[in-house]
Design a protein around this motif. Sequence first.
Motif, PDB file in Angstrom:
ATOM      1  N   ILE A  39      52.012  32.595  36.736  1.00 40.73           N
ATOM      2  CA  ILE A  39      50.651  32.802  37.349  1.00 40.73           C
ATOM      3  C   ILE A  39      49.650  33.942  38.003  1.00 40.73           C
ATOM      4  N   LEU A  40      50.463  34.720  37.921  1.00 42.75           N
ATOM      5  CA  LEU A  40      49.683  35.517  38.140  1.00 42.75           C
ATOM      6  C   LEU A  40      48.988  36.394  36.609  1.00 42.75           C
ATOM      7  N   LEU A  41      49.947  36.335  35.620  1.00 41.44           N
ATOM      8  CA  LEU A  41      49.989  36.700  34.361  1.00 41.44           C
ATOM      9  C   LEU A  41      48.831  36.652  33.667  1.00 41.44           C
ATOM     10  N   GLY A  42      48.886  34.972  34.387  1.00 41.29           N
ATOM     11  CA  GLY A  42      47.255  34.246  33.795  1.00 41.29           C
ATOM     12  C   GLY A  42      46.640  34.492  33.763  1.00 41.29           C
ATOM     13  N   VAL A  43      46.498  34.649  35.710  1.00 42.57           N
ATOM     14  CA  VAL A  43      44.977  35.341  36.276  1.00 42.57           C
ATOM     15  C   VAL A  43      44.503  36.541  35.806  1.00 42.57           C
ATOM     16  N   SER A  44      45.409  38.328  35.573  1.00 41.82           N
ATOM     17  CA  SER A  44      45.094  38.170  34.598  1.00 41.82           C
ATOM     18  C   SER A  44      44.683  38.304  33.107  1.00 41.82           C
ATOM     19  N   ALA A  45      44.917  37.811  32.593  1.00 41.07           N
ATOM     20  CA  ALA A  45      44.983  36.825  31.134  1.00 41.07           C
ATOM     21  C   ALA A  45      43.065  36.620  31.477  1.00 41.07           C
ATOM     22  N   VAL A  46      43.105  36.051  32.349  1.00 38.03           N
ATOM     23  CA  VAL A  46      41.689  35.105  32.010  1.00 38.03           C
ATOM     24  C   VAL A  46      40.357  36.506  32.583  1.00 38.03           C
ATOM     25  N   PHE A  47      41.088  37.357  33.778  1.00 37.23           N
ATOM     26  CA  PHE A  47      39.929  38.669  33.578  1.00 37.23           C
ATOM     27  C   PHE A  47      39.900  38.817  33.097  1.00 37.23           C
ATOM     28  N   ASP A  48      41.026  39.340  31.401  1.00 39.50           N
ATOM     29  CA  ASP A  48      40.598  40.229  30.376  1.00 39.50           C
ATOM     30  C   ASP A  48      39.741  39.594  29.980  1.00 39.50           C
ATOM     31  N   ALA A  49      39.901  38.446  30.340  1.00 41.88           N
ATOM     32  CA  ALA A  49      38.763  37.375  28.519  1.00 41.88           C
ATOM     33  C   ALA A  49      37.276  37.168  29.235  1.00 41.88           C
ATOM     34  N   SER A  50      37.258  36.976  30.463  1.00 43.86           N
ATOM     35  CA  SER A  50      36.350  37.185  31.452  1.00 43.86           C
ATOM     36  C   SER A  50      36.462  37.747  32.437  1.00 43.86           C
ATOM     37  N   VAL A  51      35.192  38.191  33.565  1.00 44.81           N
ATOM     38  CA  VAL A  51      36.346  38.424  34.829  1.00 44.81           C
ATOM     39  C   VAL A  51      35.281  37.999  35.364  1.00 44.81           C
ATOM     40  N   ALA A  52      34.194  36.900  35.676  1.00 40.51           N
ATOM     41  CA  ALA A  52      33.780  35.637  36.110  1.00 40.51           C
ATOM     42  C   ALA A  52      34.624  34.811  36.228  1.00 40.51           C
ATOM     43  N   GLY A  53      35.713  34.467  35.405  1.00 39.96           N
ATOM     44  CA  GLY A  53      35.909  33.867  35.106  1.00 39.96           C
ATOM     45  C   GLY A  53      37.903  33.617  35.513  1.00 39.96           C
ATOM     46  N   GLY A  54      38.209  35.440  35.865  1.00 45.08           N
ATOM     47  CA  GLY A  54      39.083  35.272  36.447  1.00 45.08           C
ATOM     48  C   GLY A  54      38.771  35.286  37.898  1.00 45.08           C
ATOM     49  N   VAL A  55      37.485  35.373  38.060  1.00 43.18           N
ATOM     50  CA  VAL A  55      37.039  35.614  39.405  1.00 43.18           C
ATOM     51  C   VAL A  55      37.018  34.461  40.645  1.00 43.18           C
ATOM     52  N   VAL A  56      36.707  33.133  39.230  1.00 47.48           N
ATOM     53  CA  VAL A  56      36.674  31.813  40.002  1.00 47.48           C
ATOM     54  C   VAL A  56      38.401  31.300  40.008  1.00 47.48           C
TER      55      VAL A  56
END
Length: 112
Positions: A39-56
């Motif tokens: 899950i945390l790796l997935g959140v990291s990947a979302v941050f890489d794609a979009s900082v705003a998306g990662g924050v959400v």
Amino acid sequence: PIMRRVPLGAARLLGLYASYYRGFPAVYVLVAFVAVPGILLGVSAVFDASVAGGVVVALLLAAAFAGFEFWWLRLGGCYKVLSEEARKERQEALEAADAEIAAVEDAPQTSV
């Protein structure tokens, strides 16, 4: 020291659940070492794609964790998994077994 209580308390709780549910140790290992890092790796990947998306996603994950902790600790969710009576019963059995072991260790040794 005070900080020693945290891991010892966690170990006691894990042992209590393992004594009632045989599959709990396997579930714990899968959750702690596969699901949570995934899950945390997935959140990291979302941050890489979009900082705003990662924050959400991170805020949603933190809110879900906080909601679970509130249910578990404040609303008595832990007693839905294992009742307070069963916890006390197992604690008394553990204390009796500890006293029995202590009595055997304190008994005088006889040599043959």
